[in-house]
Design a protein around this motif. Structure first.
Motif, PDB file in Angstrom:
ATOM      1  N   ALA A 252       0.853  -1.189   0.000  1.00 23.68           N
ATOM      2  CA  ALA A 252       0.000   0.000   0.000  1.00 23.68           C
ATOM      3  C   ALA A 252       0.887   1.237   0.000  1.00 23.68           C
ATOM      4  O   ALA A 252       1.866   1.302   0.754  1.00 23.68           O
ATOM      5  CB  ALA A 252      -0.901  -0.002   1.229  1.00 23.68           C
ATOM      6  N   PRO A 253       0.583   2.232  -0.809  1.00 22.63           N
ATOM      7  CA  PRO A 253       1.382   3.467  -0.765  1.00 22.63           C
ATOM      8  C   PRO A 253       1.092   4.229   0.524  1.00 22.63           C
ATOM      9  O   PRO A 253      -0.042   4.213   1.014  1.00 22.63           O
ATOM     10  CB  PRO A 253       0.898   4.241  -1.990  1.00 22.63           C
ATOM     11  N   PRO A 254       2.074   4.888   1.098  1.00 23.28           N
ATOM     12  CA  PRO A 254       1.800   5.673   2.308  1.00 23.28           C
ATOM     13  C   PRO A 254       0.919   6.873   1.982  1.00 23.28           C
ATOM     14  O   PRO A 254       1.056   7.477   0.912  1.00 23.28           O
ATOM     15  CB  PRO A 254       3.193   6.112   2.776  1.00 23.28           C
ATOM     16  N   PRO A 255       0.011   7.236   2.861  1.00 27.81           N
ATOM     17  CA  PRO A 255      -0.822   8.420   2.620  1.00 27.81           C
ATOM     18  C   PRO A 255       0.006   9.690   2.608  1.00 27.81           C
ATOM     19  O   PRO A 255       1.106   9.753   3.166  1.00 27.81           O
ATOM     20  CB  PRO A 255      -1.789   8.410   3.819  1.00 27.81           C
ATOM     21  N   ALA A 256      -0.548  10.709   1.976  1.00 28.13           N
ATOM     22  CA  ALA A 256       0.081  12.030   2.006  1.00 28.13           C
ATOM     23  C   ALA A 256      -0.158  12.685   3.356  1.00 28.13           C
ATOM     24  O   ALA A 256      -1.142  12.393   4.045  1.00 28.13           O
ATOM     25  CB  ALA A 256      -0.498  12.903   0.897  1.00 28.13           C
TER      26      ALA A 256
END
Length: 457
Positions: free
Chosen positions: A243-247
């Motif tokens: 999962a990409p890290p949130p901004a």
């Protein structure tokens, strides 16, 4: 008509787009012979007459109907109990049907949805009926090992072995409002027992089920859960991407001092887990409770859609995490791992709860379980530090090699105030202690604790 009181077929029709009943198995030779013997395997006087009356009343020849159904376009094996047939009790032929349905689900790679309404094992078949629980438990375990999700819907009532196998053994447990749920039915529990403990609402409060869903929302809720837990077949052959890290949602500037990092992370107006989850996911559903009698409102766990794929999440909400919270997070990670779904954790806690109640609830064991779940997960786990990173209580939800931080966060082996107290320093030295601990995001990056600092959206 309330969904809890529907017939077995009506209950299926209430949640399915279409369905076709599956073939009734002949059963094991011994069980078929015993069940067809006069008055069943025990020769229980009047059992044949009771079954005949049940058939006449319901049009069914057993207490469960099994079907292949589509729910929200997802093919699913559905098990639906007919409570009017001898109280939805489990006998040998019931076990045959349930075992065949679980086997069919494995052969086709399908999830199982159980619509349960049962009073437990059938007395008129004695131990031959009770041992069906072992068969059901084994079938459920085989499907679990095959990575196939199981969802239970608890109708009224769900008691005895049906609750202790099909119900409590499911991955996601939904219940209808006011449903009676418990291992002990109303006629066998202590006369002074609190009825709330045996209700859907009581079981939710105690951490044993995930949600109470009104009948008019059940179909849509099942559709969302099946969409979340059943990835497309072609995706199972590909490696699971992390999962990409949130901004970052808070202030973009990095803190100049350690104490400034602490103050920012403790700021009441700072974005918390709910803001991050809302910005990150298109839609989501949550699980609740540790299945051991506890719920921690300071942690959010569940599954959500982002850019067309499912990502599991466990998010601390800025409070001291209680043992139930760690156990719920561990349950979430293990379920996601079994289903091949990547995990995102949001780290934000001043630390693990350390009061007497937390110790009595097994704080150490719960934290150890969370560490173990993350350490052994085969799917990638992504973690983002969004606020306070308080000692082991925060580290237990931090991925060992995939941790990022926001500019308004800090991570410390111990709170600066407590470190100063242990070192016998006065209050004036707390700020210096915070600097010495090197807890700022940029310090964590230089120390190799985090991979990087996420930018704002």
């Amino acid at each position: 008509m309330p969904c809890a009181r529907l017939t077995a077929r009506q209950a299926i029709a209430a949640v399915a787009d279409t369905y076709t009943e599956t073939a009734v198995p002949d059963g094991h030779r011994t069980s078929a012979a015993a069940s067809s013997a006069p008055d069943g395997p025990l020769g229980w006087r009047g059992y044949d007459d009771a079954r005949a009356r049940a058939r006449s009343r319901t049009g069914e020849d057993e207490s469960v109907v099994t079907a292949l159904a589509t729910i929200g376009g997802r093919e699913t094996v559905v098990l639906s109990f007919e409570f009017r047939y001898l109280g939805g009790s489990l006998g040998e032929r019931t076990g045959d049907r349930l075992a065949a349905a679980y086997t069919l689900a494995r052969e086709r790679g399908l999830p199982v949805v159980s619509l349960i309404a049962t009073g437990g094992s059938r007395m008129q078949e004695g131990m031959r009926a009770l041992t069906q629980l072992q068969r059901v438990a084994r079938q459920s375990a085989l499907n679990r090992a095959a990575g196939l999700p199981q969802i239970a819907v608890l109708r009224d009532p769900t008691t005895g072995g049906g609750w202790a196998t099909l119900g409590a053994g499911a991955d996601v447990i939904l219940a209808l409002p006011g449903a009676q749920i418990g291992f002990a039915g109303s006629r066998v529990r202590p006369p002074d027992a609190d009825p709330h403990a045996y209700s859907a609402e009581g079981q939710l409060a105690s951490g044993h089920i995930d949600a109470v869903v009104p009948p008019d929302r059940l179909r849509a809720t099942l559709q969302r859960w099946l969409q979340l837990l059943c990835p497309p077949p072609e995706s199972r052959t590909r490696a699971v991407a992390p999962a990409p890290p949130p901004a970052a949602l808070g202030v973009p500037e990095l803190p100049e001092t350690g104490w400034e990092a602490v103050v920012r992370a403790r700021e009441a107006a700072r974005p918390r887990a709910e803001a991050y989850l809302r910005a990150y996911f298109d839609d989501r559903e949550e699980i609740s409770g540790d299945r051991c009698g506890g719920v921690d409102p300071g942690i959010r766990c569940g599954f959500g859609h982002r850019d067309g794929r499912t990502i599991a999440f466990a998010a601390q909400c800025g409070t001291a995490t209680r043992p139930a919270g760690f156990r719920t997070a561990a349950r979430l990670v293990r379920l996601a791992d079994r289903l091949g779904i990547p995990v995102l954790t949001l780290v934000d806690t001043p630390g693990a709860a350390n009061d007497a109640a937390a110790e009595q609830a097994g704080a150490g064991a719960a934290i150890a379980d969370a560490f173990a779940a993350l350490a052994t997960a085969q799917v990638p786990v992504t973690s983002l530090l969004i606020g306070e990173g308080g000692s082991g209580g925060a580290l237990a939800l931090a991925a060992p090699d995939r941790l990022w931080a926001t500019p308004d966060s800090y991570f410390s082996v111990i709170a600066p105030e407590l470190a100063a107290a242990i070192l016998k320093r006065d209050e004036a030295q707390i700020h210096d202690t915070a600097d010495q601990l090197r807890i700022r995001p940029q310090d964590l990056r230089e120390l190799g604790v985090i991979r990087g600092i996420v930018p704002p959206a």
